[in-house]
Design an enzyme around this catalytic site. Structure first.
Site, mmCIF file in Angstrom:
data_model
loop_
_atom_site.group_PDB
_atom_site.id
_atom_site.type_symbol
_atom_site.label_atom_id
_atom_site.label_comp_id
_atom_site.label_asym_id
_atom_site.label_seq_id
_atom_site.Cartn_x
_atom_site.Cartn_y
_atom_site.Cartn_z
ATOM 1 N N LYS A 87 -7.335 10.229 -2.455
ATOM 2 C CA LYS A 87 -7.699 9.019 -3.189
ATOM 3 C C LYS A 87 -8.442 9.403 -4.454
ATOM 4 O O LYS A 87 -9.554 9.910 -4.400
ATOM 5 C CB LYS A 87 -8.540 8.105 -2.322
ATOM 6 C CG LYS A 87 -8.419 6.677 -2.775
ATOM 7 C CD LYS A 87 -8.928 5.728 -1.742
ATOM 8 C CE LYS A 87 -8.315 4.373 -1.954
ATOM 9 N NZ LYS A 87 -8.971 3.353 -1.159
ATOM 10 N N TRP B 60 -4.242 5.773 -4.586
ATOM 11 C CA TRP B 60 -3.670 6.754 -3.666
ATOM 12 C C TRP B 60 -2.720 7.733 -4.338
ATOM 13 O O TRP B 60 -1.947 7.359 -5.205
ATOM 14 C CB TRP B 60 -2.864 6.058 -2.577
ATOM 15 C CG TRP B 60 -3.689 5.367 -1.561
ATOM 16 C CD1 TRP B 60 -3.648 4.035 -1.263
ATOM 17 C CD2 TRP B 60 -4.655 5.934 -0.687
ATOM 18 N NE1 TRP B 60 -4.530 3.758 -0.254
ATOM 19 C CE2 TRP B 60 -5.163 4.903 0.114
ATOM 20 C CE3 TRP B 60 -5.153 7.234 -0.508
ATOM 21 C CZ2 TRP B 60 -6.142 5.119 1.079
ATOM 22 C CZ3 TRP B 60 -6.124 7.442 0.455
ATOM 23 C CH2 TRP B 60 -6.612 6.391 1.232
ATOM 24 N N THR C 101 0.866 -1.167 0.000
ATOM 25 C CA THR C 101 0.000 0.000 0.000
ATOM 26 C C THR C 101 0.905 1.219 0.000
ATOM 27 O O THR C 101 1.885 1.272 0.719
ATOM 28 C CB THR C 101 -0.980 -0.009 1.196
ATOM 29 O OG1 THR C 101 -1.605 1.263 1.279
ATOM 30 C CG2 THR C 101 -0.307 -0.321 2.519
ATOM 31 N N GLU D 282 -4.688 -3.125 4.703
ATOM 32 C CA GLU D 282 -4.267 -3.691 5.998
ATOM 33 C C GLU D 282 -5.346 -4.577 6.620
ATOM 34 O O GLU D 282 -5.110 -5.248 7.605
ATOM 35 C CB GLU D 282 -3.921 -2.561 6.977
ATOM 36 C CG GLU D 282 -2.623 -1.836 6.676
ATOM 37 C CD GLU D 282 -2.791 -0.659 5.720
ATOM 38 O OE1 GLU D 282 -3.786 -0.627 4.974
ATOM 39 O OE2 GLU D 282 -1.926 0.235 5.740
HETATM 40 P P1 ADP Z 1 -8.751 -0.448 -0.831
HETATM 41 O O1 ADP Z 1 -7.926 -1.095 -1.870
HETATM 42 O O2 ADP Z 1 -9.773 -1.324 -0.194
HETATM 43 O O3 ADP Z 1 -9.309 0.843 -1.291
HETATM 44 P P2 ADP Z 1 -6.695 0.966 0.600
HETATM 45 O O4 ADP Z 1 -5.860 0.445 1.686
HETATM 46 O O5 ADP Z 1 -6.061 1.378 -0.669
HETATM 47 O O6 ADP Z 1 -7.763 -0.144 0.383
HETATM 48 O O7 ADP Z 1 -7.548 2.205 1.105
HETATM 49 C C1 ADP Z 1 -8.208 2.198 2.327
HETATM 50 C C2 ADP Z 1 -8.717 3.587 2.641
HETATM 51 O O8 ADP Z 1 -9.632 4.021 1.643
HETATM 52 C C3 ADP Z 1 -9.461 3.695 3.932
HETATM 53 O O9 ADP Z 1 -8.621 3.834 5.053
HETATM 54 C C4 ADP Z 1 -10.311 4.942 3.698
HETATM 55 O O10 ADP Z 1 -9.567 6.130 3.894
HETATM 56 C C5 ADP Z 1 -10.636 4.829 2.235
HETATM 57 N N1 ADP Z 1 -11.930 4.159 2.049
HETATM 58 C C6 ADP Z 1 -12.142 2.871 1.719
HETATM 59 N N2 ADP Z 1 -13.456 2.611 1.604
HETATM 60 C C7 ADP Z 1 -14.105 3.771 1.896
HETATM 61 C C8 ADP Z 1 -15.483 4.159 1.975
HETATM 62 N N3 ADP Z 1 -16.472 3.322 1.693
HETATM 63 N N4 ADP Z 1 -15.743 5.445 2.319
HETATM 64 C C9 ADP Z 1 -14.761 6.324 2.587
HETATM 65 N N5 ADP Z 1 -13.460 6.017 2.519
HETATM 66 C C10 ADP Z 1 -13.123 4.759 2.180
#
Ligand code: ADP
Length: 542
Positions: free
Chosen positions: A439, A444, A186, A331
């Site tokens: 995001k 990211w 990540t 994570e």
């Molecule tokens: P993923 O691949 O599941 O997006 P990441 O580790 O790249 O996982 O990102 C996780 C982060 O994305 C969370 O800590 C949060 O900040 C944001 N996030 C994920 N899902 C949501 C959601 N439904 N609403 C708001 N923020 C979210």
């Protein structure tokens, strides 16, 4: 004698062996990089995964050696999911949207010994293979006759030729369920990307939880479209839960635009689909003007970023498709919460139900959550008190892979960097982010990386990168800049300065010049105040 249960380890190989035995003819449909539609079955995927196991043995790969993938969603990627982990190696899924230098860094950090890639990424591999000295074997996911000659990549083979030479007879090895199974980096916050190493146990438990009715509700009657890329957190557990339930699996390959996704949903009679809001935005953007309808789609899980209200409304009210808003993290394997209603909510009006669905939802069994106030004390679950969100559970990271830093855990809890409320019914609502990231389209952007480039410009005294709302990408970065006294600098000049320093999509959309950036007592930039200052700001052209 105590009447105890059999001690069978929870291994990823048992999922595909189960699928092979109990729904061997279950369909797996993939749109390939070549553009055609490919059809196969769990039986064939299981047999070819066993060939992968044999082929890796043939190359002398040791237990826990890393095998990387740079690939879209498709049956070959699924075979690697099972063949690599099932044979006791670690599947390292790499996000191709990262900057090539970061991909090379990750490959070296993980000490990948094999790297399997889709044809799309051939030019990328040609440009970076020399920076990956640990990789001994390169595998292009294609037929033998599609492998170009003279690529300059040493030890390059086609996937089909590689596995064709291996037997389908293979005994999945037995080992401790706490053995590492897969790895995903990540790259959200500061510094180098961080590796999250999953285990067979964490992955199998997560697969059970993901399939539950109040999670994704997966069954053998479903046709599941996994739009979320398999290079993201084991694609939210779907490749594993699918084998566990025997649902039909549909993979979009690289084509995630509105028309391609819509056509696949209709032609394969998809009942359930999972992806980030940006993908659904493109799908709705294709369907709405053309007056198109869904023939089979019943539910969709939307996560990775906050799901916009208009999207929930469109799916629920205009198309009769249930939206399951989900929150997770790399994570967390990734599932933390999913938003499904409780029995008592069925009495609410449609509008009230809609408002509930905007929350990120309830924790699945296996995830404990708490929110802490500034004093580090737990806040009440009243749906009002917002604080730092911490989580705990058997599929939540304890330590980053080979990290020189101490464990991120605080008293055994993982701090998520999200700010949230929890209500009396246990529903989580993300209200802000304390981590310094943006995001965009589910990917990211490190605000610190954007700032570091800006302050390297001779005319810049101070720079702060913040996210601003964007209808398609959820958020886009802008950089707020204080110029050095007397210095001349235009927005265009500074934007040009980013060229080649970070991936193009990570370059800020705009530069806003200000006289001062608000600082806290310790001299830290106060981004919350800055966001407040710029709340009326709109991106150019919007
Ligand atoms: P993923 O691949 O599941 O997006 P990441 O580790 O790249 O996982 O990102 C996780 C982060 O994305 C969370 O800590 C949060 O900040 C944001 N996030 C994920 N899902 C949501 C959601 N439904 N609403 C708001 N923020 C979210």
């Amino acid at each position: 004698m105590l009447g105890l249960m059999q001690n069978q380890p929870l291994l990823i190989s048992t999922l595909i062996a189960f699928a092979d035995r109990h729904h061997g003819d279950g369909e797996i449909v993939s749109r390939r990089v070549e553009g055609d539609i490919h059809r196969t079955s769990y039986r064939s995927v299981a047999a070819r995964a066993r060939q992968v196991g044999n082929a890796l043995d043939g190359w002398g790969l040791a237990f826990s050696d890393r095998v990387a993938t740079l690939a879209w969603n498709g049956y070959r990627h699924l075979e690697l999911y099972y063949g690599v982990s099932g044979s006791g190696r670690v599947l390292h899924t790499i996000n191709p949207r990262l900057h090539p230098a970061q991909i090379a860094w990750i490959t070296q950090h993980a000490e990948d010994r094999v790297l399997c890639f889709d044809a799309t990424f051939l030019p990328l591999i040609q440009s970076l293979h020399a920076q990956c000295p640990m990789v001994q074997h390169w595998v292009m996911l294609c037929d033998a006759d599609k492998l170009p000659a003279d690529t300059g990549i040493p030890n390059l083979v086609s996937y089909e030729a590689w596995i064709a030479a291996a037997s389908t007879t293979y005994q999945w090895p037995q080992f401790d369920e706490n053995t590492a199974s897969s790895l995903c980096y990540t790259s959200g916050t500061t510094g180098d990307p961080k590796g999250v190493l999953y285990s067979h146990r964490s992955t199998t438990l997560h697969a059970y939880a993901a399939a539950l009715p109040d999670a994704m509700d997966l069954s053998a009657r479903d046709a599941v479209l996994a739009v979320v890329p398999m290079f993201h957190v084991n694609a939210w557990g779907i490749p594993y839960s699918a084998a566990l339930t025997g649902c039909k699996l549909v993979f979009p390959g690289p084509a995630m635009d509105g028309p391609s996704v819509y056509n696949l949903i209709e032609s394969e009679k998809v009942t359930f689909a999972a992806g980030v809001p940006t993908v659904w935005q493109m799908l709705l953007g294709h369907m709405q003007p053309a007056g198109l309808r869904f023939g089979s789609l019943q539910r969709t899980v939307i996560g990775g970023s906050a799901c916009p209200p208009a999207m929930v409304k469109a799916f629920q009210q205009d198309y009769g498709v249930e939206v399951i808003h989900a929150w997770g993290m790399t994570e967390l394997s990734p599932l933390g919460t999913l938003c499904t209603l409780k029995n008592k909510h069925l009495l609410l009006t449609k509008e009230e139900q809609l408002a509930m669905r905007l929350k990120q939802g309830r924790a699945v069994y296996g995830v404990d959550m708490k929110v802490l106030g500034e004093d580090g004390q737990p806040l009440p679950h009243d749906g009002q008190s917002a604080g730092d969100l911490l989580v705990q559970g058997p599929w939540i990271v304890a330590d980053y892979y080979r990290s020189p830093e101490p464990s991120p855990l605080v008293d055994g809890w993982f701090p998520t960097g999200d700010v949230a409320t929890i209500d009396a019914d246990g529903y989580l609502q993300i209200t802000d982010r304390s981590k310094d990231v943006i995001k965009s389209g589910g990917e990211w952007i490190s605000s610190i990386a954007v700032e570091n480039i800006a302050v390297a410009h001779p005319a810049v005294a101070m720079a702060a990168c913040i996210g601003v709302q964007h209808p398609k990408w959820d958020e886009r970065p802008i950089v707020v800049v204080v110029k050095k006294p007397g210095a001349e600098l235009s927005a265009a000049e500074l934007l040009q300065f980013y060229d080649g320093k970070i991936a193009k999509w990570q370059v800020p959309d705009d530069v806003v010049f200000v006289d001062a950036i608000p600082l806290g007592a310790t001299g830290k930039m106060q981004k919350m105040r800055l966001r407040e200052m710029l709340k009326d700001y709109r991106l150019p052209g919007l």
